[in-house]
Design a protein around this motif. Structure first.
Motif, PDB file in Angstrom:
ATOM      1  N   LEU A  13       0.869  -1.172   0.000  1.00  0.00           N
ATOM      2  CA  LEU A  13       0.000   0.000   0.000  1.00  0.00           C
ATOM      3  C   LEU A  13       0.902   1.216   0.000  1.00  0.00           C
ATOM      4  N   ALA A  14       0.765   2.098  -0.979  1.00  0.00           N
ATOM      5  CA  ALA A  14       1.601   3.297  -1.070  1.00  0.00           C
ATOM      6  C   ALA A  14       0.794   4.517  -0.646  1.00  0.00           C
ATOM      7  N   LEU A  15       1.327   5.258   0.323  1.00  0.00           N
ATOM      8  CA  LEU A  15       0.676   6.458   0.841  1.00  0.00           C
ATOM      9  C   LEU A  15       1.570   7.667   0.600  1.00  0.00           C
ATOM     10  N   ARG A  16       0.952   8.781   0.209  1.00  0.00           N
ATOM     11  CA  ARG A  16       1.704  10.009  -0.052  1.00  0.00           C
ATOM     12  C   ARG A  16       2.113  10.683   1.251  1.00  0.00           C
ATOM     13  N   VAL A  17       3.292  11.281   1.226  1.00  0.00           N
ATOM     14  CA  VAL A  17       3.792  12.108   2.324  1.00  0.00           C
ATOM     15  C   VAL A  17       4.046  13.491   1.722  1.00  0.00           C
ATOM     16  N   ASN A  18       3.750  14.547   2.465  1.00  0.00           N
ATOM     17  CA  ASN A  18       3.770  15.904   1.917  1.00  0.00           C
ATOM     18  C   ASN A  18       5.140  16.552   1.780  1.00  0.00           C
ATOM     19  N   SER A  19       6.152  16.063   2.498  1.00  0.00           N
ATOM     20  CA  SER A  19       7.464  16.709   2.429  1.00  0.00           C
ATOM     21  C   SER A  19       8.558  15.743   2.877  1.00  0.00           C
ATOM     22  N   GLN A  20       9.807  16.095   2.558  1.00  0.00           N
ATOM     23  CA  GLN A  20      10.940  15.310   3.046  1.00  0.00           C
ATOM     24  C   GLN A  20      11.001  15.360   4.570  1.00  0.00           C
ATOM     25  N   GLU A  21      10.742  16.526   5.120  1.00  0.00           N
ATOM     26  CA  GLU A  21      10.749  16.681   6.574  1.00  0.00           C
ATOM     27  C   GLU A  21       9.732  15.739   7.217  1.00  0.00           C
ATOM     28  N   ALA A  22       8.526  15.683   6.651  1.00  0.00           N
ATOM     29  CA  ALA A  22       7.492  14.786   7.173  1.00  0.00           C
ATOM     30  C   ALA A  22       7.926  13.326   7.056  1.00  0.00           C
ATOM     31  N   MET A  23       8.632  12.987   5.987  1.00  0.00           N
ATOM     32  CA  MET A  23       9.127  11.619   5.793  1.00  0.00           C
ATOM     33  C   MET A  23      10.082  11.235   6.921  1.00  0.00           C
ATOM     34  N   TYR A  24      11.026  12.116   7.239  1.00  0.00           N
ATOM     35  CA  TYR A  24      11.999  11.817   8.291  1.00  0.00           C
ATOM     36  C   TYR A  24      11.366  11.835   9.686  1.00  0.00           C
ATOM     37  N   GLN A  25      10.371  12.701   9.894  1.00  0.00           N
ATOM     38  CA  GLN A  25       9.644  12.694  11.165  1.00  0.00           C
ATOM     39  C   GLN A  25       8.893  11.381  11.322  1.00  0.00           C
ATOM     40  N   LEU A  26       8.281  10.921  10.235  1.00  0.00           N
ATOM     41  CA  LEU A  26       7.563   9.657  10.260  1.00  0.00           C
ATOM     42  C   LEU A  26       8.512   8.498  10.548  1.00  0.00           C
ATOM     43  N   LEU A  27       9.688   8.534   9.956  1.00  0.00           N
ATOM     44  CA  LEU A  27      10.691   7.499  10.214  1.00  0.00           C
ATOM     45  C   LEU A  27      10.972   7.398  11.709  1.00  0.00           C
ATOM     46  N   GLU A  28      11.145   8.525  12.382  1.00  0.00           N
ATOM     47  CA  GLU A  28      11.422   8.517  13.826  1.00  0.00           C
ATOM     48  C   GLU A  28      10.246   7.951  14.611  1.00  0.00           C
ATOM     49  N   VAL A  29       9.021   8.310  14.218  1.00  0.00           N
ATOM     50  CA  VAL A  29       7.829   7.777  14.891  1.00  0.00           C
ATOM     51  C   VAL A  29       7.770   6.259  14.727  1.00  0.00           C
ATOM     52  N   LEU A  30       8.037   5.767  13.522  1.00  0.00           N
ATOM     53  CA  LEU A  30       8.017   4.323  13.278  1.00  0.00           C
ATOM     54  C   LEU A  30       9.071   3.619  14.124  1.00  0.00           C
ATOM     55  N   LYS A  31      10.273   4.170  14.172  1.00  0.00           N
ATOM     56  CA  LYS A  31      11.349   3.574  14.975  1.00  0.00           C
ATOM     57  C   LYS A  31      10.983   3.562  16.458  1.00  0.00           C
ATOM     58  N   GLU A  32      10.454   4.687  16.962  1.00  0.00           N
ATOM     59  CA  GLU A  32      10.077   4.784  18.377  1.00  0.00           C
ATOM     60  C   GLU A  32       9.021   3.761  18.755  1.00  0.00           C
ATOM     61  N   ASN A  33       8.211   3.342  17.787  1.00  0.00           N
ATOM     62  CA  ASN A  33       7.123   2.401  18.042  1.00  0.00           C
ATOM     63  C   ASN A  33       7.441   0.991  17.565  1.00  0.00           C
ATOM     64  N   GLN A  34       8.718   0.715  17.341  1.00  0.00           N
ATOM     65  CA  GLN A  34       9.207  -0.615  16.963  1.00  0.00           C
ATOM     66  C   GLN A  34       8.507  -1.204  15.738  1.00  0.00           C
ATOM     67  N   ILE A  35       8.196  -0.342  14.762  1.00  0.00           N
ATOM     68  CA  ILE A  35       7.635  -0.807  13.494  1.00  0.00           C
ATOM     69  C   ILE A  35       8.779  -1.308  12.628  1.00  0.00           C
ATOM     70  N   GLU A  36       8.607  -2.480  12.037  1.00  0.00           N
ATOM     71  CA  GLU A  36       9.655  -3.047  11.184  1.00  0.00           C
ATOM     72  C   GLU A  36       9.807  -2.212   9.916  1.00  0.00           C
ATOM     73  N   ILE A  37      11.003  -1.713   9.688  1.00  0.00           N
ATOM     74  CA  ILE A  37      11.286  -0.871   8.525  1.00  0.00           C
ATOM     75  C   ILE A  37      12.083  -1.692   7.521  1.00  0.00           C
ATOM     76  N   GLU A  38      11.544  -1.811   6.307  1.00  0.00           N
ATOM     77  CA  GLU A  38      12.253  -2.552   5.253  1.00  0.00           C
ATOM     78  C   GLU A  38      13.415  -1.726   4.727  1.00  0.00           C
TER      79      GLU A  38
END
Length: 130
Positions: A75-100
């Motif tokens: 499932l591909a979801l749009r992100v509005n900016s590079q900054e939002a992408m990196y913020q999302l990365l930190e949220v995923l890491k903080e919540n132990q989401i598996e990152i491919e």
């Protein structure tokens, strides 16, 4: 001319209904629209897309193999900016989401994407189209 115009909703079968719903609502900021306890299902939406999360009838469903099964590759979801992408990365890491893979340029850039697995194992891509 196409007979259709975008997606109304996408239905995903998930093994961890509550955890998958929280992935969308708590981590991505989506809204829970409604629940159907008789099915069971939870409906979530962002500003343009609704997803129906349907609970599998088994606690140990067959894991999807994108190389050998017919079905949702990701499932591909749009992100509005590079900054939002990196913020999302930190949220995923903080919540132990598996990152491919972490944010990566598409071709020469500046568009970029990253891929993770939501709690039930569905591949989710986040895409920034610069």
């Amino acid at each position: 001319m196409s007979v259709t115009n975008g997606a109304h909703h996408i239905g995903l079968a998930v093994s961890k209904l509550e955890e998958s719903a929280e992935f969308f609502t708590k981590l991505l900021g989506w809204e829970e629209v409604k629940r159907r306890d008789d099915y069971p299902a939870i409906f979530v939406k962002d500003d343009s897309l609704m997803i129906t999360l349907w609970k599998t009838q088994t606690e140990e469903p067959l894991k999807f193999d994108r190389k050998t099964n017919v079905g949702l590759h990701h499932l591909a979801l749009r992100v509005n900016s590079q900054e939002a992408m990196y913020q999302l990365l930190e949220v995923l890491k903080e919540n132990q989401i598996e990152i491919e893979f972490e944010p990566t340029l598409r071709g020469e850039g500046p568009s970029m994407h990253m891929m993770c697995y939501e709690p039930s194992g569905i591949r989710v891509e986040f895409y920034y189209a610069a």
